[in-house]
Design a protein around this motif. Structure first.
Motif, PDB file in Angstrom:
ATOM      1  N   GLU A   1       0.808  -1.224   0.000  1.00  0.00           N
ATOM      2  CA  GLU A   1       0.000   0.000   0.000  1.00  0.00           C
ATOM      3  C   GLU A   1       0.840   1.272   0.000  1.00  0.00           C
ATOM      4  OE1 GLU A   1      -3.931  -1.264   2.550  1.00  0.00           O
ATOM      5  OE2 GLU A   1      -2.064  -0.905   3.660  1.00  0.00           O
ATOM      6  N   ARG A   2       2.135   1.149   0.187  1.00  0.00           N
ATOM      7  CA  ARG A   2       2.934   2.342   0.444  1.00  0.00           C
ATOM      8  C   ARG A   2       3.175   3.203  -0.786  1.00  0.00           C
ATOM      9  NH1 ARG A   2       6.453  -0.714   4.801  1.00  0.00           N
ATOM     10  NH2 ARG A   2       4.840  -0.731   6.397  1.00  0.00           N
ATOM     11  N   LEU A   3       3.114   2.619  -1.965  1.00  0.00           N
ATOM     12  CA  LEU A   3       3.226   3.459  -3.153  1.00  0.00           C
ATOM     13  C   LEU A   3       2.045   4.419  -3.215  1.00  0.00           C
ATOM     14  CD1 LEU A   3       4.359   2.660  -6.696  1.00  0.00           C
ATOM     15  CD2 LEU A   3       2.105   3.649  -6.411  1.00  0.00           C
ATOM     16  N   GLN A   4       0.840   3.890  -3.028  1.00  0.00           N
ATOM     17  CA  GLN A   4      -0.338   4.747  -3.072  1.00  0.00           C
ATOM     18  C   GLN A   4      -0.351   5.741  -1.921  1.00  0.00           C
ATOM     19  OE1 GLN A   4      -3.842   2.285  -3.304  1.00  0.00           O
ATOM     20  NE2 GLN A   4      -3.631   2.002  -5.505  1.00  0.00           N
TER      21      GLN A   4
ATOM     22  N   ARG B   1       0.609   6.543  -9.689  1.00  0.00           N
ATOM     23  CA  ARG B   1      -0.195   5.930  -8.629  1.00  0.00           C
ATOM     24  C   ARG B   1      -1.252   5.012  -9.204  1.00  0.00           C
ATOM     25  NH1 ARG B   1      -4.917   5.989  -6.101  1.00  0.00           N
ATOM     26  NH2 ARG B   1      -5.051   6.096  -3.805  1.00  0.00           N
ATOM     27  N   ASN B   2      -1.834   5.396 -10.329  1.00  0.00           N
ATOM     28  CA  ASN B   2      -2.993   4.677 -10.858  1.00  0.00           C
ATOM     29  C   ASN B   2      -2.665   3.724 -12.003  1.00  0.00           C
ATOM     30  OD1 ASN B   2      -5.020   5.915  -9.149  1.00  0.00           O
ATOM     31  ND2 ASN B   2      -4.679   7.794 -10.302  1.00  0.00           N
ATOM     32  N   LEU B   3      -1.372   3.510 -12.253  1.00  0.00           N
ATOM     33  CA  LEU B   3      -1.009   2.517 -13.260  1.00  0.00           C
ATOM     34  C   LEU B   3      -1.419   1.117 -12.793  1.00  0.00           C
ATOM     35  CD1 LEU B   3       2.568   3.594 -14.415  1.00  0.00           C
ATOM     36  CD2 LEU B   3       0.470   3.656 -15.770  1.00  0.00           C
TER      37      LEU B   3
ATOM     38  N   TRP C   1      10.755   7.601  -2.582  1.00  0.00           N
ATOM     39  CA  TRP C   1       9.834   7.592  -1.443  1.00  0.00           C
ATOM     40  C   TRP C   1       9.337   6.178  -1.156  1.00  0.00           C
ATOM     41  CZ3 TRP C   1       7.205   9.772   2.531  1.00  0.00           C
ATOM     42  CH2 TRP C   1       7.382  11.128   2.783  1.00  0.00           C
ATOM     43  N   THR C   2       8.938   5.456  -2.203  1.00  0.00           N
ATOM     44  CA  THR C   2       8.367   4.121  -1.988  1.00  0.00           C
ATOM     45  C   THR C   2       9.434   3.112  -1.580  1.00  0.00           C
ATOM     46  OG1 THR C   2       8.532   3.704  -4.388  1.00  0.00           O
ATOM     47  CG2 THR C   2       6.427   4.475  -3.545  1.00  0.00           C
ATOM     48  N   ILE C   3      10.650   3.267  -2.104  1.00  0.00           N
ATOM     49  CA  ILE C   3      11.733   2.377  -1.670  1.00  0.00           C
ATOM     50  C   ILE C   3      12.045   2.632  -0.200  1.00  0.00           C
ATOM     51  CG2 ILE C   3      14.137   1.720  -2.020  1.00  0.00           C
ATOM     52  CD1 ILE C   3      13.848   2.520  -4.929  1.00  0.00           C
TER      53      ILE C   3
ATOM     54  N   PHE D   1       9.199  -0.595  -8.663  1.00  0.00           N
ATOM     55  CA  PHE D   1      10.184   0.101  -9.469  1.00  0.00           C
ATOM     56  C   PHE D   1      11.406  -0.762  -9.753  1.00  0.00           C
ATOM     57  CE2 PHE D   1       8.163   4.115  -8.023  1.00  0.00           C
ATOM     58  CZ  PHE D   1       8.050   4.726  -9.255  1.00  0.00           C
ATOM     59  N   LEU D   2      11.795  -1.594  -8.794  1.00  0.00           N
ATOM     60  CA  LEU D   2      13.067  -2.296  -8.903  1.00  0.00           C
ATOM     61  C   LEU D   2      12.975  -3.669  -9.548  1.00  0.00           C
ATOM     62  CD1 LEU D   2      14.673  -1.476  -5.455  1.00  0.00           C
ATOM     63  CD2 LEU D   2      15.130  -0.414  -7.648  1.00  0.00           C
TER      64      LEU D   2
END
Length: 458
Positions: free
Chosen positions: A123-126, A242-244, A297-299, A375-376
């Protein structure tokens, strides 16, 4: 769910105040102009104090997390410190600016406990995207108010953000971190990968400081556009990311962002200072910054699961962001004094080149921890069939529920039953019920069989 939304909203409000006022905000800029301050000493002073607060925030709280009383005290002091700027300019401005910037660093770092407690890694990406999007919207609204009325009204609006956050704070759990343990038991130290992540954040955010110091002032005559448009591409890029769809390969978009960033600085060198030039340059530059900021941020958010003191991790990572902005600002001042337009894109391209060099090294350090990070995952040498695809196949073949698939993700990541139950906000008995159903549907009897099953399918 209510606690997650509440903590996120408080985070957004606080960031709205921070971006509008002490952290290179339009309110601070306009107040400095009215006070006839020359130079950027007040800006550098604020950035340094905020970075120090972030870097040391983990020293003042332990595994139990911050108390609501300490958070309330910081909010009250930030409100009182902001009120000082209604007074005529004096040395008290600098004292107050340094104090509220330092305390803001503490507050942001301490919110890492809530960031970890009320969100799962998936959930942390969103969640990070929501904080970045809505806090920047608040900042833009404040910019417009400041630009077309007065900086004191903008200051009042920013203080209003803090007041609302203060009124909402009592509704947060008073002690949500009891008996909190590291969620990954058999893992090596995160010191090395966290060091490279911090180095990466430092390098990639230098161009942000460069933009503040060189690019934005060059279009200051376009007051209408710069008051509201400059952050819209940033917000739009994060909203798109976010919405991809879950299966979308966000990793390649990071390289696209680096190209956009380089092109924008080249255009800045060759184009004039018209409105059309500004729209093109700002769209490319801020869109790239949005993608890059969500990237790190998400990493950084994913690393919170490897520590019992999230403030230490979040604070250290964000302090590198602040330091990068400061380094970029200093480089911008030097470029202005040097007087050569070619120096601007040259510095930015050096930063981009340094980022490209460090990304593979960063990926190799993070791969053992964040194999499924959105991302990774495509950077590493992982098989083409990902865990997510395997889970989707099992969901359809074995009639797994969404909750059961979520439990499998946590089990395969090495979490304990207690940690999974806490993260999913369910009891351990409920978790064991889900695991029993999973084993029955997959016709297995143990976690080891589960790992072998997915190892053969990934």
């Amino acid at each position: 769910m209510e606690q997650k939304k509440l903590s996120t909203f408080i985070f957004i409000l606080f960031f709205g105040w921070l971006l509008s006022f002490p952290f290179e905000g339009r309110v601070l800029s306009e107040l400095a102009i009215e006070a006839k301050l020359t130079g950027n000493l007040h800006v550098f002073f604020s950035i340094l104090a905020h970075g120090l607060g972030l870097a040391t925030s983990g020293l003042f709280v332990k595994e139990k997390g911050p108390t609501k009383r300490s958070l309330k005290i910081i909010l009250v002091l930030c409100i009182l410190g902001s009120l000082v700027f209604y007074l005529p300019f004096s040395g008290l401005w600098y004292l107050s600016l340094g104090l509220i910037s330092l305390l803001a660093g503490f507050f942001v770092g301490w919110l890492g406990f809530y960031f970890k407690k009320f969100s799962s890694p998936q959930e942390r990406l969103q969640l990070a995207a929501d904080v970045l999007i809505y806090s920047n919207i608040l900042m833009l609204l404040n910019n417009v108010l400041t630009e077309y009325t007065s900086p004191l009204l903008g200051l009042s609006m920013a203080i209003g953000f803090l007041v609302v956050a203060f009124l909402l704070l009592p509704r947060l759990d008073s002690c949500p971190f009891e008996d909190q343990n590291s969620l990954h038991q058999e893992r090596c130290s995160i010191a090395s990968p966290l060091f490279f992540l911090c180095l990466f954040i430092l390098i990639i955010t230098i161009n942000s400081g460069f933009m503040y110091q060189v690019v934005t002032p060059s279009f200051a005559h376009l007051r209408f556009l710069t008051s509201f448009y400059w952050a819209l591409p940033y917000i739009g890029a994060i909203l798109i990311m976010r919405n991809l769809p879950t299966k979308a390969n966000r990793a390649y978009l990071f390289y696209v962002a680096l190209i956009m960033n380089g092109v924008s600085f080249l255009l800045f060198m060759f184009f004039d200072r018209s409105a059309s030039s500004y729209l093109l340059i700002d769209t490319l530059m801020l869109g790239a910054f949005g993608i890059c900021d969500l990237f790190w941020w998400t990493i950084l958010g994913s690393f919170l699961d490897y520590t019992t003191n999230p403030a230490q991790v979040l604070g250290m990572g964000l302090s590198m962001n602040v330091l990068g902005v400061l380094v970029g600002a200093v480089a911008g001042d030097w470029a202005i004094l040097a007087g050569g337009r070619a120096i601007v894109p040259l510095i930015s391209l050096v930063v981009i080149f340094g980022t490209i060099i460090i990304v593979p090294l960063l990926n190799s350090k993070l791969a053992a921890y964040l194999k499924e990070h959105v991302f990774l995952v495509k950077f590493g040498e992982h098989p083409s069939c990902s865990l997510e695809q395997a889970l989707q196949d099992f969901k359809s073949q074995k009639q797994l529920t969404t909750k059961e698939a979520e439990v499998i993700r946590w089990l395969l990541a090495g979490y304990t039953y207690k940690a999974i139950a806490e993260a999913l906000l369910i009891s351990e008995n409920t978790l064991r019920y889900h695991i029993k159903n999973i084993y029955q549907k997959l016709n297995i009897n143990s976690k080891m069989e589960l790992i072998k099953m997915f190892a053969s399918d990934i």
